[in-house]
Write a protein that holds these residues in place. Structure first.
Motif, PDB file in Angstrom:
ATOM      1  N   VAL A  14      27.840  -6.851  -7.399  1.00 26.39           N
ATOM      2  CA  VAL A  14      28.241  -6.428  -6.150  1.00 26.39           C
ATOM      3  C   VAL A  14      30.022  -6.230  -6.547  1.00 26.39           C
ATOM      4  O   VAL A  14      30.554  -6.842  -6.811  1.00 26.39           O
ATOM      5  N   MET A  15      30.248  -5.235  -6.451  1.00 23.12           N
ATOM      6  CA  MET A  15      31.761  -4.738  -6.140  1.00 23.12           C
ATOM      7  C   MET A  15      32.781  -4.789  -5.265  1.00 23.12           C
ATOM      8  O   MET A  15      32.107  -5.595  -4.171  1.00 23.12           O
ATOM      9  N   PRO A  16      33.995  -5.083  -5.219  1.00 14.32           N
ATOM     10  CA  PRO A  16      34.518  -5.399  -4.385  1.00 14.32           C
ATOM     11  C   PRO A  16      34.497  -4.407  -3.275  1.00 14.32           C
ATOM     12  O   PRO A  16      35.057  -4.434  -1.869  1.00 14.32           O
ATOM     13  N   ASN A  17      34.283  -3.148  -3.467  1.00 13.67           N
ATOM     14  CA  ASN A  17      34.726  -2.280  -2.758  1.00 13.67           C
ATOM     15  C   ASN A  17      33.125  -2.232  -1.331  1.00 13.67           C
ATOM     16  O   ASN A  17      33.299  -1.068  -0.941  1.00 13.67           O
ATOM     17  N   GLY A  18      32.009  -3.398  -2.165  1.00 11.36           N
ATOM     18  CA  GLY A  18      30.531  -2.607  -1.404  1.00 11.36           C
ATOM     19  C   GLY A  18      29.112  -2.439  -2.177  1.00 11.36           C
ATOM     20  O   GLY A  18      28.361  -2.381  -2.067  1.00 11.36           O
ATOM     21  N   CYS A  19      30.375  -1.577  -3.761  1.00 13.58           N
ATOM     22  CA  CYS A  19      29.033  -0.404  -4.209  1.00 13.58           C
ATOM     23  C   CYS A  19      28.368  -1.341  -5.181  1.00 13.58           C
ATOM     24  O   CYS A  19      28.929  -2.669  -5.680  1.00 13.58           O
ATOM     25  N   TRP A  20      27.074  -1.496  -5.586  1.00 15.11           N
ATOM     26  CA  TRP A  20      26.227  -2.112  -6.374  1.00 15.11           C
ATOM     27  C   TRP A  20      26.144  -0.995  -7.917  1.00 15.11           C
ATOM     28  O   TRP A  20      25.728  -0.226  -7.002  1.00 15.11           O
ATOM     29  N   GLU A  69      27.902   6.080 -10.446  1.00 11.88           N
ATOM     30  CA  GLU A  69      26.834   4.724 -10.280  1.00 11.88           C
ATOM     31  C   GLU A  69      26.885   3.358  -9.836  1.00 11.88           C
ATOM     32  O   GLU A  69      26.088   2.865  -9.411  1.00 11.88           O
ATOM     33  N   CYS A  70      26.846   3.536  -8.119  1.00 11.08           N
ATOM     34  CA  CYS A  70      27.084   2.906  -7.077  1.00 11.08           C
ATOM     35  C   CYS A  70      25.238   3.255  -6.612  1.00 11.08           C
ATOM     36  O   CYS A  70      24.764   4.539  -6.286  1.00 11.08           O
ATOM     37  N   ILE A  71      24.632   1.901  -5.948  1.00 15.33           N
ATOM     38  CA  ILE A  71      22.810   2.501  -5.930  1.00 15.33           C
ATOM     39  C   ILE A  71      23.433   2.054  -4.496  1.00 15.33           C
ATOM     40  O   ILE A  71      22.030   1.401  -3.928  1.00 15.33           O
ATOM     41  N   ASN A  72      23.873   1.063  -3.552  1.00 11.63           N
ATOM     42  CA  ASN A  72      24.151   1.094  -2.752  1.00 11.63           C
ATOM     43  C   ASN A  72      23.531   1.722  -1.332  1.00 11.63           C
ATOM     44  O   ASN A  72      24.222   2.843  -0.972  1.00 11.63           O
ATOM     45  N   PRO A  73      22.316   1.287  -1.073  1.00 11.37           N
ATOM     46  CA  PRO A  73      21.520   3.045  -0.233  1.00 11.37           C
ATOM     47  C   PRO A  73      22.567   3.012   0.789  1.00 11.37           C
ATOM     48  O   PRO A  73      22.781   4.347   1.548  1.00 11.37           O
ATOM     49  N   CYS A  74      23.128   2.067   2.065  1.00 13.78           N
ATOM     50  CA  CYS A  74      24.457   2.202   2.738  1.00 13.78           C
ATOM     51  C   CYS A  74      25.989   2.535   2.151  1.00 13.78           C
ATOM     52  O   CYS A  74      26.585   3.287   3.590  1.00 13.78           O
ATOM     53  N   HIS A  75      26.214   3.589   1.125  1.00  8.35           N
ATOM     54  CA  HIS A  75      26.761   3.981   0.272  1.00  8.35           C
ATOM     55  C   HIS A  75      26.657   5.339   0.347  1.00  8.35           C
ATOM     56  O   HIS A  75      26.989   6.437  -0.166  1.00  8.35           O
ATOM     57  N   LEU A  76      25.211   5.478   0.216  1.00 11.63           N
ATOM     58  CA  LEU A  76      24.351   7.213  -0.170  1.00 11.63           C
ATOM     59  C   LEU A  76      23.763   7.409   1.402  1.00 11.63           C
ATOM     60  O   LEU A  76      23.580   7.607   2.390  1.00 11.63           O
ATOM     61  N   THR A  77      23.311   9.108   1.453  1.00  9.58           N
ATOM     62  CA  THR A  77      22.721   9.690   2.218  1.00  9.58           C
ATOM     63  C   THR A  77      22.221  10.937   1.543  1.00  9.58           C
ATOM     64  O   THR A  77      22.585  11.696   0.650  1.00  9.58           O
ATOM     65  N   ARG A  78      21.673  11.850   2.350  1.00  8.81           N
ATOM     66  CA  ARG A  78      20.513  12.805   2.400  1.00  8.81           C
ATOM     67  C   ARG A  78      21.526  13.967   3.242  1.00  8.81           C
ATOM     68  O   ARG A  78      21.894  14.116   3.824  1.00  8.81           O
ATOM     69  N   LEU A  79      21.881  14.688   1.683  1.00  8.26           N
ATOM     70  CA  LEU A  79      22.407  15.666   2.066  1.00  8.26           C
ATOM     71  C   LEU A  79      21.223  17.995   1.431  1.00  8.26           C
ATOM     72  O   LEU A  79      20.723  17.438   0.620  1.00  8.26           O
ATOM     73  N   ARG A  80      21.286  18.191   2.890  1.00  6.79           N
ATOM     74  CA  ARG A  80      20.547  19.769   1.923  1.00  6.79           C
ATOM     75  C   ARG A  80      21.521  20.689   0.693  1.00  6.79           C
ATOM     76  O   ARG A  80      22.816  19.985   0.764  1.00  6.79           O
ATOM     77  N   HIS A  81      20.504  21.667  -0.045  1.00  8.91           N
ATOM     78  CA  HIS A  81      21.719  21.310  -1.370  1.00  8.91           C
ATOM     79  C   HIS A  81      22.931  22.654  -0.503  1.00  8.91           C
ATOM     80  O   HIS A  81      24.082  22.457  -1.118  1.00  8.91           O
ATOM     81  N   HIS A  82      22.902  23.461   0.257  1.00  8.50           N
ATOM     82  CA  HIS A  82      23.992  23.687   0.866  1.00  8.50           C
ATOM     83  C   HIS A  82      25.455  22.909   1.649  1.00  8.50           C
ATOM     84  O   HIS A  82      26.264  23.330   1.312  1.00  8.50           O
ATOM     85  N   THR A  83      24.867  22.197   2.086  1.00  6.14           N
ATOM     86  CA  THR A  83      25.558  20.755   2.411  1.00  6.14           C
ATOM     87  C   THR A  83      26.412  20.144   1.206  1.00  6.14           C
ATOM     88  O   THR A  83      27.512  20.184   1.594  1.00  6.14           O
ATOM     89  N   MET A  84      25.917  19.584   0.338  1.00 10.68           N
ATOM     90  CA  MET A  84      25.804  19.188  -0.549  1.00 10.68           C
ATOM     91  C   MET A  84      27.278  20.405  -1.257  1.00 10.68           C
ATOM     92  O   MET A  84      27.987  19.730  -1.793  1.00 10.68           O
ATOM     93  N   GLN A  85      26.815  21.827  -1.232  1.00 15.46           N
ATOM     94  CA  GLN A  85      27.682  22.947  -1.598  1.00 15.46           C
ATOM     95  C   GLN A  85      29.336  22.287  -1.450  1.00 15.46           C
ATOM     96  O   GLN A  85      30.342  22.688  -1.447  1.00 15.46           O
ATOM     97  N   ALA A  86      28.721  21.904   0.486  1.00 10.96           N
ATOM     98  CA  ALA A  86      29.714  22.951   0.917  1.00 10.96           C
ATOM     99  C   ALA A  86      31.219  21.023   0.501  1.00 10.96           C
ATOM    100  O   ALA A  86      32.301  21.584   0.824  1.00 10.96           O
ATOM    101  N   PHE A  87      30.111  20.040   0.799  1.00 12.78           N
ATOM    102  CA  PHE A  87      31.224  18.506   0.145  1.00 12.78           C
ATOM    103  C   PHE A  87      31.666  18.877  -1.174  1.00 12.78           C
ATOM    104  O   PHE A  87      32.992  18.531  -0.755  1.00 12.78           O
ATOM    105  N   LYS A  88      31.315  19.321  -1.661  1.00 14.56           N
ATOM    106  CA  LYS A  88      31.747  19.400  -3.355  1.00 14.56           C
ATOM    107  C   LYS A  88      32.798  20.559  -3.217  1.00 14.56           C
ATOM    108  O   LYS A  88      33.473  20.543  -4.432  1.00 14.56           O
ATOM    109  N   ASP A  89      32.651  21.581  -2.641  1.00 15.03           N
ATOM    110  CA  ASP A  89      33.975  22.402  -2.069  1.00 15.03           C
ATOM    111  C   ASP A  89      35.044  22.144  -1.322  1.00 15.03           C
ATOM    112  O   ASP A  89      35.858  22.221  -1.971  1.00 15.03           O
TER     113      ASP A  89
END
Length: 107
Positions: A14-20, A69-89
């Motif tokens: 567990v990292m100081p920022n809460g990441c696993w 590398e984080c596997i903390n489920p509180c740091h993860l969210t499901r996104l559809r492909h087009h939403t993920m692409q918007a985040f990347k942009d």
């Protein structure tokens, strides 16, 4: 047959920022993997499916913490492909056009 919790229970820091952080080999992009049912799977996806909800084929898992590398489920969210692409942009726009000016204070 090992479960996700058995595969990660002794190998998580567990990292100081809460990441696993899973103390396994990482690929060049920073993702860690676990082997389940004879198949190699990205650890963050396996943990999300095990602890939160199944991931549909059309979904991506986004790291809100921006740590691949984080596997903390509180740091993860499901996104559809087009939403993920918007985040990347938006991330690309921030890195290339906004952030350099924010850091130097120039316009």
């Amino acid at each position: 047959k090992a479960t996700v919790s058995q595969l990660i229970s002794k190998n998580v820091e567990v990292m100081p920022n809460g990441c696993w952080r899973l103390l396994n080999w990482k690929d060049p992009d920073g993702y860690t993997y676990i082997v389940m049912d004879g198949r190699r799977k990205r650890a963050h996806r396996a943990v999300y499916e095990y602890l939160v909800y199944p991931i549909e084929e059309s979904n991506h898992i986004h790291h809100l913490c921006e740590t691949t590398e984080c596997i903390n489920p509180c740091h993860l969210t499901r996104l559809r492909h087009h939403t993920m692409q918007a985040f990347k942009d938006l991330e690309s726009l921030w890195r290339e056009e906004v952030r350099p000016y924010a850091i130097t204070g120039t316009t």
